[in-house]
Design a protein around this motif. Structure first.
Motif, PDB file in Angstrom:
ATOM      1  N   ILE A  74      81.942 -37.760-106.939  1.00 31.97           N
ATOM      2  CA  ILE A  74      83.480 -37.213-107.204  1.00 31.97           C
ATOM      3  C   ILE A  74      83.518 -37.133-109.038  1.00 31.97           C
ATOM      4  O   ILE A  74      83.468 -38.525-109.564  1.00 31.97           O
ATOM      5  N   LEU A  75      83.536 -36.056-109.419  1.00 32.75           N
ATOM      6  CA  LEU A  75      83.797 -35.847-110.642  1.00 32.75           C
ATOM      7  C   LEU A  75      85.163 -35.762-111.005  1.00 32.75           C
ATOM      8  O   LEU A  75      86.150 -35.500-110.296  1.00 32.75           O
ATOM      9  N   ASN A  76      85.345 -36.144-112.320  1.00 29.49           N
ATOM     10  CA  ASN A  76      86.788 -36.067-112.956  1.00 29.49           C
ATOM     11  C   ASN A  76      87.183 -34.595-113.455  1.00 29.49           C
ATOM     12  O   ASN A  76      87.105 -34.577-114.527  1.00 29.49           O
ATOM     13  N   ASP A  77      87.129 -33.654-112.437  1.00 32.40           N
ATOM     14  CA  ASP A  77      87.093 -32.280-112.974  1.00 32.40           C
ATOM     15  C   ASP A  77      88.207 -31.685-112.177  1.00 32.40           C
ATOM     16  O   ASP A  77      88.820 -32.230-111.177  1.00 32.40           O
ATOM     17  N   LYS A  78      88.157 -30.397-112.198  1.00 36.66           N
ATOM     18  CA  LYS A  78      89.149 -29.420-111.505  1.00 36.66           C
ATOM     19  C   LYS A  78      89.130 -29.636-109.901  1.00 36.66           C
ATOM     20  O   LYS A  78      89.983 -28.997-109.106  1.00 36.66           O
ATOM     21  N   ASN A  79      88.075 -30.099-109.440  1.00 37.98           N
ATOM     22  CA  ASN A  79      87.598 -30.157-108.138  1.00 37.98           C
ATOM     23  C   ASN A  79      87.969 -31.379-107.413  1.00 37.98           C
ATOM     24  O   ASN A  79      87.876 -31.918-106.303  1.00 37.98           O
ATOM     25  N   TYR A  80      88.577 -32.477-108.340  1.00 40.75           N
ATOM     26  CA  TYR A  80      88.883 -33.746-107.854  1.00 40.75           C
ATOM     27  C   TYR A  80      89.806 -33.770-106.492  1.00 40.75           C
ATOM     28  O   TYR A  80      89.408 -34.655-105.601  1.00 40.75           O
ATOM     29  N   ASP A  81      90.871 -33.017-106.564  1.00 40.54           N
ATOM     30  CA  ASP A  81      91.762 -33.161-105.579  1.00 40.54           C
ATOM     31  C   ASP A  81      90.922 -32.478-104.069  1.00 40.54           C
ATOM     32  O   ASP A  81      91.214 -33.321-103.064  1.00 40.54           O
ATOM     33  N   ALA A  82      90.282 -31.458-104.358  1.00 39.18           N
ATOM     34  CA  ALA A  82      89.436 -30.979-103.054  1.00 39.18           C
ATOM     35  C   ALA A  82      88.659 -32.191-102.414  1.00 39.18           C
ATOM     36  O   ALA A  82      88.526 -32.247-101.515  1.00 39.18           O
ATOM     37  N   MET A  83      88.067 -32.727-103.346  1.00 42.89           N
ATOM     38  CA  MET A  83      87.146 -33.843-103.061  1.00 42.89           C
ATOM     39  C   MET A  83      87.819 -34.989-102.325  1.00 42.89           C
ATOM     40  O   MET A  83      87.382 -35.437-101.089  1.00 42.89           O
ATOM     41  N   ILE A  84      89.155 -35.292-102.780  1.00 39.29           N
ATOM     42  CA  ILE A  84      89.683 -36.413-102.183  1.00 39.29           C
ATOM     43  C   ILE A  84      90.235 -35.824-100.539  1.00 39.29           C
ATOM     44  O   ILE A  84      90.190 -36.789 -99.548  1.00 39.29           O
ATOM     45  N   ALA A  85      90.608 -34.613-100.614  1.00 41.60           N
ATOM     46  CA  ALA A  85      90.975 -34.222 -99.376  1.00 41.60           C
ATOM     47  C   ALA A  85      89.686 -34.231 -98.451  1.00 41.60           C
ATOM     48  O   ALA A  85      90.061 -34.479 -97.319  1.00 41.60           O
ATOM     49  N   GLY A  86      88.852 -34.032 -98.787  1.00 42.25           N
ATOM     50  CA  GLY A  86      87.425 -33.745 -97.877  1.00 42.25           C
ATOM     51  C   GLY A  86      86.878 -35.249 -97.682  1.00 42.25           C
ATOM     52  O   GLY A  86      86.749 -35.467 -96.380  1.00 42.25           O
ATOM     53  N   ILE A  87      87.128 -36.154 -98.351  1.00 50.48           N
ATOM     54  CA  ILE A  87      86.910 -37.690 -98.031  1.00 50.48           C
ATOM     55  C   ILE A  87      88.098 -37.943 -97.042  1.00 50.48           C
ATOM     56  O   ILE A  87      87.276 -38.939 -95.779  1.00 50.48           O
ATOM     57  N   GLN A  88      89.248 -37.697 -96.897  1.00 54.20           N
ATOM     58  CA  GLN A  88      90.151 -38.075 -96.018  1.00 54.20           C
ATOM     59  C   GLN A  88      89.564 -37.438 -94.670  1.00 54.20           C
ATOM     60  O   GLN A  88      89.748 -37.751 -93.492  1.00 54.20           O
ATOM     61  N   GLU A  89      89.206 -36.201 -94.642  1.00 53.66           N
ATOM     62  CA  GLU A  89      88.692 -35.501 -93.271  1.00 53.66           C
ATOM     63  C   GLU A  89      87.369 -36.262 -92.964  1.00 53.66           C
ATOM     64  O   GLU A  89      87.458 -36.603 -91.430  1.00 53.66           O
ATOM     65  N   MET A  90      86.836 -36.725 -93.731  1.00 56.72           N
ATOM     66  CA  MET A  90      85.344 -37.312 -93.331  1.00 56.72           C
ATOM     67  C   MET A  90      85.817 -38.779 -92.655  1.00 56.72           C
ATOM     68  O   MET A  90      85.309 -39.421 -91.480  1.00 56.72           O
ATOM     69  N   LYS A  91      86.597 -39.505 -93.378  1.00 57.01           N
ATOM     70  CA  LYS A  91      87.139 -40.959 -93.132  1.00 57.01           C
ATOM     71  C   LYS A  91      87.553 -40.863 -91.689  1.00 57.01           C
ATOM     72  O   LYS A  91      87.610 -41.796 -90.920  1.00 57.01           O
ATOM     73  N   SER A  92      88.572 -39.718 -91.408  1.00 57.73           N
ATOM     74  CA  SER A  92      89.428 -39.942 -90.263  1.00 57.73           C
ATOM     75  C   SER A  92      88.461 -39.562 -88.979  1.00 57.73           C
ATOM     76  O   SER A  92      88.732 -40.032 -87.995  1.00 57.73           O
ATOM     77  N   ARG A  93      87.252 -39.175 -89.308  1.00 57.95           N
ATOM     78  CA  ARG A  93      86.286 -38.897 -88.369  1.00 57.95           C
ATOM     79  C   ARG A  93      85.348 -40.239 -87.966  1.00 57.95           C
ATOM     80  O   ARG A  93      84.431 -40.174 -87.396  1.00 57.95           O
ATOM     81  N   GLY A  94      85.797 -41.176 -89.067  1.00 56.44           N
ATOM     82  CA  GLY A  94      84.769 -42.387 -88.742  1.00 56.44           C
ATOM     83  C   GLY A  94      83.626 -42.561 -89.683  1.00 56.44           C
ATOM     84  O   GLY A  94      82.944 -43.667 -89.850  1.00 56.44           O
ATOM     85  N   ALA A  95      83.390 -41.615 -90.670  1.00 53.38           N
ATOM     86  CA  ALA A  95      82.437 -41.645 -91.680  1.00 53.38           C
ATOM     87  C   ALA A  95      82.465 -42.960 -92.609  1.00 53.38           C
ATOM     88  O   ALA A  95      83.734 -43.503 -92.642  1.00 53.38           O
ATOM     89  N   MET A  96      81.422 -43.539 -92.978  1.00 52.65           N
ATOM     90  CA  MET A  96      81.433 -44.626 -94.101  1.00 52.65           C
ATOM     91  C   MET A  96      81.091 -43.941 -95.389  1.00 52.65           C
ATOM     92  O   MET A  96      80.437 -43.203 -95.492  1.00 52.65           O
TER      93      MET A  96
END
Ligand code: F6R
Length: 610
Positions: free
Chosen positions: A522-544
């Motif tokens: 996770i970089l502090n750049d323009k992609n930050y919000d998209a990274m966070i959204a992706g993490i939420q998708e992974m997490k909701s499916r049980g990923a560590m």
């Protein structure tokens, strides 16, 4: 009997003592220093009085030394070989050196002889008896054949190599002319170390670096010998070439030793602050020489393999931001991607730690044929790639012995940043903030290294039982994710894949289930919000979720099961810091799983085959 071209990657070592002292312990040491080039089998040939003694076996050098009692032998002249086979059985008979019929000529070889089958049949028809399944053995028999016709030994070697099609670095010892070590080079590295009391011949500088820094790098077509008082070299391709100029190796002998570290890999990870510091200085000096070429080029292909491809990809992302038309290409795919379009207005920027990678050299040869200019970024100053490039930049990373690239990956990225600065300077564009960040990297990394190490060790304890992992990143974080994934898979043998984070929802996410490790860059750049959204998708499916995130980032921390905080600096430079915890993670997982991170299975440091 199955007879195959060996296609081997190997280490070659040889010593002659100028004052008749025993060289066997040093010969063993040289081979140990080259073990990273191969570790399937090893062998020695030396002269005991006028007898040629050969000892060889499959297995590691340490085992061989224990079992063979080689250290009880004495000799003032000897040659040795360590082998890594990709084809052909690993066996005692296939280990080098290989002898002629009489047992008077011993040859060690790195490379492939393409026409060995026809040569072997021809020699067998003449009555030569072969003992091994290797391509190398034809060389000792060919030399025997020509020597028996009354030629000098050097002339016999010359006639023999005229018959060979393929690549070779050769070192030859014979009782016919026992005061000399003979050698020849074509397409595989070979160098001479000039010491006060000994002369060395080896595949790579670390083999003799602890005794001398003075080296002669042999060129394709060079053939000759070293004796107690002479180094003789002639070039059979271009007879007008004189002797190669001696170079002073700018490496410190300690850099090629493990010191107090248990493994080279860990040592080389810890060396990164110094290596990056040296690289900044050395590339800054050299980059000016390539600026005009880059600015005048229509297109820049950046070509590399493995980690060197990932650093090339980083450069593509970075240079695109600044309007430079570049494309990173996997070296082995270059012919298909660019083979028909690359031309004389283009630059091929070849990136390689070793400068010996077959795929990269092949790509360069294709580009050269089409008239493109070749610039290389290498770590190994005596390398083939450097010799065949129009211009070359040597990084200051120092020798890298661990098979997995670590400090040479971060120094490649540092090099690309420095080169960009010099290009932008020439255009009057300000790049000072990024350079200021880069100059802080060595200090920040030194301060954080222990912390990264402890964090990585903790996460490794949890990761060590896992079978799969994903590494995800966007933009400049993606090449870093690729590199982290490669490290984990190649030394810890955990199946691991890397995707641009956005792409992971187009298929890979189907594999996610409870406890599946996903490492997020996770970089502090323009992609930050998209990274966070992706993490939420992974997490909701049980990923560590294991997140490498900017220091103090609450939002990403709260979504993560494990975090490693990375100190802030300019976003174009900060990704260098991210790679270090990933290297340490792979290292600790490998060690916890009981593997030797310096010698990953099926891998060798220089991949000099197709
Ligand atoms: C990975 C690794 C390899 C090399 C690749 C290219 O840790 O070491 O993927 O990066 O074989 O090697 P060089 O850079 O020598 O061309």
């Amino acid at each position: 009997m199955q007879v195959e071209a060996e296609t081997v990657m190997c280490g070659i070592a040889a010593i002659i003592s100028k004052n008749f002292r025993n060289v066997i312990p040093k010969l063993v040491r040289m081979l140990k220093n080259l073990e990273y080039r191969g570790y399937d089998s090893c062998g020695f040939a030396f002269l005991d009085g006028t007898s040629l003694v050969v000892a060889k076996a499959k297995g590691t050098i340490d085992n061989f030394v224990k079992k063979s009692g080689i250290l009880k032998q004495t000799s003032d002249i000897g040659i040795a070989h360590t082998r890594w086979a990709t084809h052909g059985a690993v066996s005692d008979t296939n280990a080098h050196p290989h002898l002629d019929c009489s047992g008077d000529i011993a040859v060690v070889h790195n490379g492939i002889i393409d026409n060995f089958m026809e040569l072997r049949e021809e020699l067998e028809r003449k009555g030569h008896i072969f003992r091994s399944e290797t391509d190398t053995e034809v060389i000792s028999h060919l030399i025997e054949h020509y020597y028996s016709q009354g030629k000098s030994f050097l002339e016999a070697i010359k006639m023999a190599i005229r018959k060979l099609r393929g690549t070779y670095a050769l070192v030859i010892l014979t009782r016919h002319d026992g005061d000399k070590i003979f050698f020849a080079r074509n397409g595989q590295p070979l160098m001479i170390g000039v010491g006060n009391s000994e002369i060395y011949v080896a595949s790579d500088i670390p083999a003799f670096l602890e005794w001398t820094k003075k080296a002669l790098i042999l060129r394709d077509g060079d053939i000759g010998f070293v004796s107690r008082n002479e180094i003789y070299i002639e070039n059979v391709i271009n007879p007008d070439l004189g002797m190669p100029e001696p170079i002073e190796v700018p490496w410190d002998p300690d850099q090629a030793q493990k010191g107090e570290f248990p493994f080279f890999m860990l040592k080389e990870i810890y060396e990164q602050p110094d290596a990056i510091q040296r690289t900044i200085m050395s590339v800054l000096h050299k980059a000016e020489g390539i600026v005009d070429d880059i600015l005048n080029a229509d297109f820049i292909y950046i070509v590399g393999a493995g980690s060197s491809y990932y650093s090339s990809l980083y450069a593509q992302y970075l240079y695109a931001r600044w309007g430079l038309r570049t494309m990173a290409v996997i070296a082995s795919e270059f012919e298909d991607i660019a083979g028909h379009v690359v031309d004389r207005n283009d630059i091929v920027f070849a990136v390689s730690q070793s400068g010996e990678t077959f795929d990269t050299i092949q790509a360069v040869k294709i580009a050269k044929k089409r008239g493109a200019k070749i610039i290389s970024l290498v770590n190994n100053m005596g390398s083939t790639l450097r010799m065949i490039s129009d211009k070359s930049i040597v990084m200051g990373a120092g020798p890298e012995i661990g098979v997995a690239a670590t400090k040479t990956f971060s120094t490649q990225i540092a090099s690309f940043i420095v080169i960009l600065k010099v290009i932008l300077d020439a255009q009057g564009v300000d790049y000072e903030e990024q350079m200021k960040s880069l100059s802080m990297v060595p200090r920040v990394l030194s301060e954080k290294m222990k912390h990264f190490d402890e964090k990585a060790m903790l996460i490794a304890e949890w990761m060590k039982t896992k079978t799969d992992a994903f590494f995800l990143g966007r933009g400049l974080g993606y090449p870093i994710a690729l590199e982290g994934s490669l490290k984990l898979k190649e030394i810890a043998y955990i199946h691991s894949e890397s995707y641009p984070a956005g792409e992971s929802k187009h298929g890979p996410i189907a594999l996610i289930e409870k406890g599946f490790p996903v490492i997020e860059i996770i970089l502090n750049d323009k992609n930050y919000d998209a990274m966070i959204a992706g993490i939420q998708e992974m997490k909701s499916r049980g990923a560590m979720i294991i997140s490498l995130l900017p220091e103090g980032d609450q939002k990403a921390s709260e979504l993560s099961d494990h975090i490693v905080e990375i100190p802030h600096m300019h976003e174009e430079v900060m990704p260098i810091l991210y790679v270090v915890p990933l290297q340490l993670l792979a290292y600790h997982v490998a060690v916890k799983r009981g593997y030797d991170p310096d010698k990953p299975r099926n891998l060798a440091k220089s991949v000099t085959v197709k």
